[in-house]
Write an enzyme that holds these catalytic residues in place. Structure first.
Site, PDB file in Angstrom:
ATOM      1  N   HIS A 307       8.361   3.562 -37.345  1.00  0.00           N
ATOM      2  CA  HIS A 307       9.299   4.171 -38.298  1.00  0.00           C
ATOM      3  C   HIS A 307       9.796   3.100 -39.252  1.00  0.00           C
ATOM      4  O   HIS A 307       9.993   1.960 -38.874  1.00  0.00           O
ATOM      5  CB  HIS A 307      10.498   4.791 -37.561  1.00  0.00           C
ATOM      6  CG  HIS A 307      11.233   5.790 -38.391  1.00  0.00           C
ATOM      7  ND1 HIS A 307      12.192   5.425 -39.288  1.00  0.00           N
ATOM      8  CD2 HIS A 307      11.112   7.131 -38.485  1.00  0.00           C
ATOM      9  CE1 HIS A 307      12.650   6.510 -39.891  1.00  0.00           C
ATOM     10  NE2 HIS A 307      12.023   7.556 -39.428  1.00  0.00           N
ATOM     11  N   ASP A 364       8.117  12.821 -34.485  1.00  0.00           N
ATOM     12  CA  ASP A 364       6.890  13.637 -34.470  1.00  0.00           C
ATOM     13  C   ASP A 364       6.090  13.496 -33.188  1.00  0.00           C
ATOM     14  O   ASP A 364       5.119  14.233 -32.987  1.00  0.00           O
ATOM     15  CB  ASP A 364       6.011  13.241 -35.669  1.00  0.00           C
ATOM     16  CG  ASP A 364       6.672  13.611 -36.988  1.00  0.00           C
ATOM     17  OD1 ASP A 364       6.739  12.757 -37.884  1.00  0.00           O
ATOM     18  OD2 ASP A 364       7.158  14.751 -37.095  1.00  0.00           O
TER      19      ASP A 364
HETATM   20  C1  SDX Z   1       8.590  10.666 -40.402  1.00  0.00           C
HETATM   21  O1  SDX Z   1      11.483   7.860 -43.200  1.00  0.00           O
HETATM   22  C2  SDX Z   1      11.846   8.833 -42.437  1.00  0.00           C
HETATM   23  O2  SDX Z   1      13.009   9.030 -42.134  1.00  0.00           O
HETATM   24  C3  SDX Z   1      10.724   9.769 -42.013  1.00  0.00           C
HETATM   25  C4  SDX Z   1      11.061  10.780 -40.923  1.00  0.00           C
HETATM   26  C5  SDX Z   1      12.022  11.843 -41.400  1.00  0.00           C
HETATM   27  O3  SDX Z   1      12.732  12.416 -40.553  1.00  0.00           O
HETATM   28  O4  SDX Z   1      11.995  12.171 -42.632  1.00  0.00           O
HETATM   29  O5  SDX Z   1      11.610  10.122 -39.794  1.00  0.00           O
HETATM   30  C6  SDX Z   1       9.796  11.547 -40.484  1.00  0.00           C
HETATM   31  O6  SDX Z   1       7.865  10.563 -41.355  1.00  0.00           O
HETATM   32  C7  SDX Z   1       8.338   9.879 -39.139  1.00  0.00           C
HETATM   33  C8  SDX Z   1       7.061   8.985 -39.227  1.00  0.00           C
HETATM   34  C9  SDX Z   1       5.831   9.848 -38.966  1.00  0.00           C
HETATM   35  N1  SDX Z   1       4.605   9.049 -39.223  1.00  0.00           N
HETATM   36  C10 SDX Z   1       3.808   8.639 -38.198  1.00  0.00           C
HETATM   37  O7  SDX Z   1       4.053   8.816 -37.007  1.00  0.00           O
HETATM   38  C11 SDX Z   1       2.520   7.937 -38.663  1.00  0.00           C
HETATM   39  C12 SDX Z   1       2.294   6.663 -37.849  1.00  0.00           C
HETATM   40  N2  SDX Z   1       3.286   5.651 -38.237  1.00  0.00           N
HETATM   41  C13 SDX Z   1       2.948   4.698 -39.250  1.00  0.00           C
HETATM   42  O8  SDX Z   1       2.101   5.140 -40.257  1.00  0.00           O
HETATM   43  C14 SDX Z   1       4.141   3.847 -39.703  1.00  0.00           C
HETATM   44  O9  SDX Z   1       4.784   3.431 -38.571  1.00  0.00           O
HETATM   45  C15 SDX Z   1       5.159   4.460 -40.674  1.00  0.00           C
HETATM   46  C16 SDX Z   1       4.508   5.011 -41.876  1.00  0.00           C
HETATM   47  C17 SDX Z   1       5.948   5.519 -39.985  1.00  0.00           C
HETATM   48  C18 SDX Z   1       6.111   3.341 -41.092  1.00  0.00           C
HETATM   49  O10 SDX Z   1       5.357   2.409 -41.786  1.00  0.00           O
HETATM   50  P1  SDX Z   1       6.008   1.084 -42.449  1.00  0.00           P
HETATM   51  O11 SDX Z   1       7.487   1.081 -42.282  1.00  0.00           O
HETATM   52  O12 SDX Z   1       5.443   0.950 -43.830  1.00  0.00           O
HETATM   53  O13 SDX Z   1       5.482  -0.088 -41.520  1.00  0.00           O
HETATM   54  P2  SDX Z   1       4.056  -0.758 -41.652  1.00  0.00           P
HETATM   55  O14 SDX Z   1       3.005   0.279 -41.909  1.00  0.00           O
HETATM   56  O15 SDX Z   1       4.150  -1.911 -42.586  1.00  0.00           O
HETATM   57  O16 SDX Z   1       3.840  -1.277 -40.151  1.00  0.00           O
HETATM   58  C19 SDX Z   1       4.326  -2.556 -39.720  1.00  0.00           C
HETATM   59  C20 SDX Z   1       3.270  -3.065 -38.723  1.00  0.00           C
HETATM   60  C21 SDX Z   1       1.859  -3.152 -39.323  1.00  0.00           C
HETATM   61  O17 SDX Z   1       1.152  -4.128 -38.601  1.00  0.00           O
HETATM   62  P3  SDX Z   1       1.091  -5.681 -39.222  1.00  0.00           P
HETATM   63  O18 SDX Z   1       0.576  -5.566 -40.634  1.00  0.00           O
HETATM   64  O19 SDX Z   1       2.522  -6.196 -39.143  1.00  0.00           O
HETATM   65  O20 SDX Z   1       0.143  -6.398 -38.266  1.00  0.00           O
HETATM   66  O21 SDX Z   1       3.157  -2.130 -37.634  1.00  0.00           O
HETATM   67  C22 SDX Z   1       1.845  -1.595 -37.612  1.00  0.00           C
HETATM   68  C23 SDX Z   1       1.265  -1.825 -38.985  1.00  0.00           C
HETATM   69  O22 SDX Z   1      -0.173  -1.864 -38.919  1.00  0.00           O
HETATM   70  N3  SDX Z   1       1.991  -0.162 -37.324  1.00  0.00           N
HETATM   71  C24 SDX Z   1       1.209   0.539 -36.500  1.00  0.00           C
HETATM   72  C25 SDX Z   1       1.744   1.847 -36.488  1.00  0.00           C
HETATM   73  N4  SDX Z   1       2.816   1.895 -37.290  1.00  0.00           N
HETATM   74  C26 SDX Z   1       2.956   0.649 -37.809  1.00  0.00           C
HETATM   75  N5  SDX Z   1       0.120   0.201 -35.771  1.00  0.00           N
HETATM   76  C27 SDX Z   1      -0.447   1.182 -35.031  1.00  0.00           C
HETATM   77  N6  SDX Z   1       0.016   2.472 -34.965  1.00  0.00           N
HETATM   78  C28 SDX Z   1       1.100   2.828 -35.684  1.00  0.00           C
HETATM   79  N7  SDX Z   1       1.554   4.081 -35.634  1.00  0.00           N
END
Ligand code: SDX
Length: 429
Positions: A307, A364
């Site tokens: 998140h 989710d």
């Molecule tokens: C919602 O914003 C809100 O409030 C949203 C929400 C709402 O109520 O409106 O809460 C609803 O959208 C919840 C999120 C639902 N999405 C998912 O579950 C999809 C999976 N999650 C990721 O795509 C990600 O965690 C996000 C999009 C939710 C957040 O992404 P960020 O903040 O841009 O963080 P990032 O992608 O830069 O990740 C940081 C690190 C990275 O690794 P490094 O580059 O540091 O090595 O964490 C890793 C990412 O690769 N990472 C994951 C991961 N999520 C982040 N690795 C594996 N699996 C994951 N799910």
């Protein structure tokens, strides 16, 4: 004396005001930065950038706190109803009994759709994704509500538009589901409460024979409360920026629905179930899939994890996870993917990759398991997220308009070609 930030650029020093919120959040106000310094800030994904001052929802990502208008989400989910919470978010106070009764009465007057809207449902191909249908159908409401197109709507116009949208959304959503089955639409019944009416329009025949199960209604009501608002997330920011152009409420909400559809946002609840099914059908080897999620060369993400704000647990995920066991037990459902989800969560929370990146289950991760137990197909899950998020989107749009916020128009740093000489087509190679 109010706090200031000092910025040194070249041989000049600038002072920038600091804004402190009621929960002691701090922000450096850069609204005059470009005028003072000719510089702008750059922040891809707005990870460090606030777009507004809002009195609606407060998140504390480190503590795992979520409050609507100052009320803790745990209290609201336990003790309130979705209609009360919708009123709280939109109008700013928990409604009295009289205010609640009137809100319900006004809603009950507007649950019908214009009969011409049925032509839109007929025009969609049978397998059209419910979110694509929802975007179109919600935006089309402005065609049947001329008052919504007034660029300077009166308070009465806005209040009527809000009631109409809240009232019609369950009908729109349930008819999308019935349309996907090729079944006749069921009309709203004003004697039923909001969620019971939605369940009746969605699963009518079933509920008429066996009645509307209060366990199911209560479970969905709680899920809608948990999804009702979440400050400046992707879809809410979309609603605000579209509304800031003076765009009408239905079209602004339709834009938010589009943003929510993405699998990184609300679309994740559908993607989680598809992921859990994939893992189950692949033999349930959670370690294999955790390793895929960690592998930078593998596009697989652990959907429902991580998140932008919560760097501790998502309080909604905790509430939903507890509700999962209770609801499936009450409904006598044993869903094998719930055990896979729990195994994945345990594995991830003990794996350095996830711990170092502070990746926890989000709203989710477990919600789809309950939606499935309530009888909804997977491709309807994000539409249910939108049904819950509607009052939050409306509240944020209303606050932005009442605060007369300027049209949203971010700046950029240009990194393209400079001073290119035009070449006639005959001379191009
Ligand atoms: C919602 O914003 C809100 O409030 C949203 C929400 C709402 O109520 O409106 O809460 C609803 O959208 C919840 C999120 C639902 N999405 C998912 O579950 C999809 C999976 N999650 C990721 O795509 C990600 O965690 C996000 C999009 C939710 C957040 O992404 P960020 O903040 O841009 O963080 P990032 O992608 O830069 O990740 C940081 C690190 C990275 O690794 P490094 O580059 O540091 O090595 O964490 C890793 C990412 O690769 N990472 C994951 C991961 N999520 C982040 N690795 C594996 N699996 C994951 N799910």
């Amino acid at each position: 004396m109010s706090e200031k930030a000092t910025l040194n650029l070249g041989n000049k020093t600038y002072e920038l005001p600091v804004v402190t919120g009621t929960e002691n959040e701090k922000a450096i106000d850069i609204s005059k930065l470009r005028d003072q310094t000719s510089y702008i800030t750059l922040d891809s994904g707005f990870k460090n950038t606030g777009c507004t001052k809002s009195a609606i929802t407060f998140l504390d990502g480190e503590q795992g706190l979520l409050k609507y208008r100052g009320y803790a989400i745990e209290d609201l989910a336990e003790k309130s109803t979705f209609i009360e919470v919708a009123y709280l978010l939109i109008y700013g106070n928990l409604p009295t009994q009289a205010e609640t009764d009137n809100f319900k009465l006004q809603i009950s007057k507007h649950t019908l759709l214009h009969e011409d809207m049925k032509k839109f449902y007929d025009a969609f191909p049978p397998k059209a994704h419910p979110m694509g249908q929802l975007c179109s159908l919600v935006s089309s409401l402005s065609a049947f509500s001329p008052e919504s197109l007034n660029p300077n709507p009166s308070k009465e116009d806005i209040d009527l538009g809000i009631i109409k949208l809240i009232a019609k959304m369950p009908t729109i959503v349930s008819w999308i589901y019935k349309g996907s089955l090729g079944e006749p639409f069921i009309y709203p019944k004003s004697q039923l409460d909001y969620v019971a009416n939605f369940m009746n329009m969605t699963f009518g025949q079933v509920t008429e024979e066996i009645g509307i199960d209060p366990v199911v209604v209560n479970a969905l009501d709680k899920l809608l409360i948990l999804h009702a608002d979440h400050e400046q997330n992707c879809s809410t920011s979309t609603v605000r920026i579209v509304g800031s152009s003076g765009c009408n409420l239905p079209a602004s909400i339709s834009a938010g629905i589009s943003a929510l559809w993405g699998p990184l946002h609300g679309g994740a609840n559908q993607a989680v179930i598809e992921m859990l099914e994939l893992i189950k059908n692949d033999g349930g080897d959670t370690e294999k899939w955790i390793n895929k999620a960690k592998d930078k060369n593998d596009p697989f993400l652990l959907m429902g994890f991580g998140h932008r704000v919560y760097k501790n647990f998502d309080p909604r995920a905790n509430i939903i996870k507890k509700a999962c066991d209770k609801i499936l037990d009450k409904l006598g459902i044993n869903d094998p993917i719930l055990e896979i989800a729990k195994k994945l969560e345990d594995a991830a929370l003990n794996d350095p990759y996830f711990v170092e990146r502070k990746l926890y289950p989000n709203v989710d991760f477990y919600s789809g398991i309950i939606y499935r137990a309530l009888g909804f197909p997977t491709d309807m899950f994000t539409v249910l997220f939108a049904l819950g998020r509607l009052p939050g989107w409306i509240a944020q749009w209303k606050e932005m308009r009442e605060n007369k916020e300027p049209i949203g128009r971010p700046r950029q740093v240009y990194v393209g070609e400079v001073n290119k000489q035009f070449i006639p087509i005959a001379d191009r190679v």
